[in-house]
Design an enzyme around this catalytic site. Structure first.
Site, short mmCIF file in Angstrom:
data_model
loop_
_atom_site.label_atom_id
_atom_site.label_comp_id
_atom_site.label_asym_id
_atom_site.label_seq_id
_atom_site.Cartn_x
_atom_site.Cartn_y
_atom_site.Cartn_z
N SER A 158 0.84 -1.19 0.00
CA SER A 158 0.00 0.00 0.00
C SER A 158 0.88 1.25 0.00
O SER A 158 1.69 1.42 -0.91
CB SER A 158 -0.96 -0.05 1.19
OG SER A 158 -2.00 0.87 1.07
N ASP A 164 -10.08 -4.16 -4.85
CA ASP A 164 -9.32 -3.16 -4.10
C ASP A 164 -9.40 -1.83 -4.83
O ASP A 164 -9.21 -1.79 -6.05
CB ASP A 164 -7.86 -3.63 -4.00
CG ASP A 164 -6.97 -2.72 -3.18
OD1 ASP A 164 -7.42 -1.66 -2.72
OD2 ASP A 164 -5.78 -3.07 -3.01
N HIS A 220 -8.05 -5.13 -0.32
CA HIS A 220 -6.90 -4.49 0.30
C HIS A 220 -6.63 -5.12 1.67
O HIS A 220 -7.55 -5.51 2.38
CB HIS A 220 -7.20 -3.00 0.45
CG HIS A 220 -5.99 -2.14 0.57
ND1 HIS A 220 -5.21 -1.80 -0.52
CD2 HIS A 220 -5.42 -1.53 1.64
CE1 HIS A 220 -4.22 -1.02 -0.12
NE2 HIS A 220 -4.32 -0.85 1.19
#
Length: 306
Positions: free
Chosen positions: A152, A246, A276
Site C-alpha cells: 500500500s 481493491d 486491500h
C-alpha cells in the site's frame, strides 16, 4: 473474503477516518495480528536504528532466517496510508517473507503523518536504503544483493526508492510491491467501484492523504504518485501483487504497464476475490499464503540472478 468482511462489519468498530491518528494507530495495532498466520520464530531478530538526513534515528528491525553470513537483504516499508502502521503491525509479515525467501529483511518505522507530512516518509525510506547499501555489511548481510518492498503506502515508498536507486546508480535486484498507491488523485474506476463496503473505504483514503499531503497540488509530485514519474527506464525488475477487489487495483495495473512499456521486467499477480490488506489475513485466506509464497519465490529468483 466475504466471511471476513461480514465479521468485520458485525464488530461495529468506528470507521478509521472518524478517529484521531493516535486512536487509529492504536486500533490498527490491536487488530493487526488477528487474521495473520502464526508468527514465525527466527534465529535472529534485532532492533536497530538507521540515521536519516536530519539526524533522526529511524527505528528498524532486522530479521534473518538463518545465522549464515552474507544473506541478501530486503528493505520493507509498511503500509497504513502514511498515517498508521508500524514495525509491530507488520512484524508477522516480515518474518514470513524472511522465512520463505531465505533473505534478511529490514523493516523501518519511517515517520508518519500528520506529525510529519510529505516528503518526510519518502526521505526516510530513501535515507534508509542508502545507509543500508553503504553500511549494512556490518550486520553480516550482502549489500550487493538488495531489494525494496512494501504494501500500500509502503509499496509507494518502495516504488519511489527504486527510481531514486536508478538515479543514484544503486543496483537493486527487485522491487516487491503489494497493492502500491501510484496515482495522484485516486480517480480510477476501481476507486469508484470499491469505494464502500470493503476494508479500505474511500473516506479512509481521503483521510490518510489529507493527513499526509493536504495540498492537492503537491500530489502531482511523482514521489507521491510514481505513475507520474518522468520515466522509469532501467529501474529494478518488479513483482507486483494486487487484490482484485481493491480501490488500488487499477493504479497497480497502470504502474505495471508503465514499467513494461519502459522495458522493465514485471511479474504481475492479481489475487481473485480478495481486497486491500489481504496479505495480512493468512489465517483466514489461502490467497494471502499464496501471495507470501509468490513474493518469496520472486525474491529468491531475483537474488539468485545477481
Amino acid at each position: 473474503m466475504l466471511n471476513v468482511i461480514s465479521r468485520m462489519a458485525r464488530a461495529r468498530h468506528a470507521p478509521m477516518h472518524t478517529l484521531s491518528p493516535q486512536e487509529a494507530r492504536q486500533f490498527y495495532e490491536q487488530g493487526s495480528g488477528v487474521l495473520e498466520v502464526p508468527k514465525a520464530a527466527l534465529p535472529r531478530v534485532e532492533d536497530v536504528h538507521i540515521p536519516a538526513r536530519d539526524g533522526y534515528a529511524i527505528p528498524a528491525r532486522l530479521y534473518a532466517p538463518t545465522l549464515e553470513a552474507h544473506l541478501p537483504l530486503l528493505l520493507y516499508t509498511h503500509g497504513g496510508g502514511f498515517t498508521i502502521g508500524s514495525i509491530a503491525t507488520h512484524d508477522t509479515l516480515c518474518r514470513e517473507l524472511a522465512r520463505l525467501s531465505g533473505a534478511a529483511v529490514v523493516s523501518i518505522d519511517y515517520r508518519r503523518s500528520p506529525e510529519f507530512q510529505f516528503p518526510v516518509a519518502t526521505n526516510d525510506a530513501w535515507d534508509a536504503l542508502q545507509w543500508l547499501a553503504a553500511h549494512a555489511g556490518q550486520w553480516g548481510v550482502d549489500t550487493r544483493r538488495l531489494a525494496v518492498g512494501g504494501d500500500s503506502a509502503g509499496g509507494t515508498l518502495a516504488a519511489v526508492n527504486a527510481i531514486h536507486a536508478r538515479d543514484a546508480g544503486l543496483a537493486l535486484a527487485l522491487q516487491l510491491l503489494f497493492y502500491p498507491g501510484t496515482t495522484a488523485h485516486q480517480d480510477t474506476d476501481s476507486h469508484k467501484t470499491f469505494a464502500h463496503g470493503l476494508v479500505l473505504e474511500a473516506d479512509a483514503v481521503s483521510w490518510y492523504f489529507d493527513n499526509y499531503i493536504p495540498n492537492r497540488h503537491d500530489r502531482e509530485d511523482w514521489r507521491f504518485a510514481p505513475l507520474l514519474a518522468p520515466d522509469v527506464d532501467d529501474v529494478a525488475p518488479a513483482w507486483i501483487g494486487l487484490a482484485e477487489c481493491d480501490p488500488l487495483v487499477d493504479e497497480g495495473i497502470a504502474y505495471a504497464d508503465k514499467l513494461r512499456l519502459s522495458g522493465v521486467a514485471v511479474d504481475l499477480e492479481i489475487y481473485r476475490g480478495v481486497t486491500h490488506e489481504f496479505i495480512k489475513m493468512g489465517r483466514a485466506l489461502p490467497e494471502a499464503r499464496q501471495a507470501h509464497a509468490d513474493a518469496a519465490r520472486a525474491l529468491r529468483e531475483a537474488f539468485a540472478a545477481v
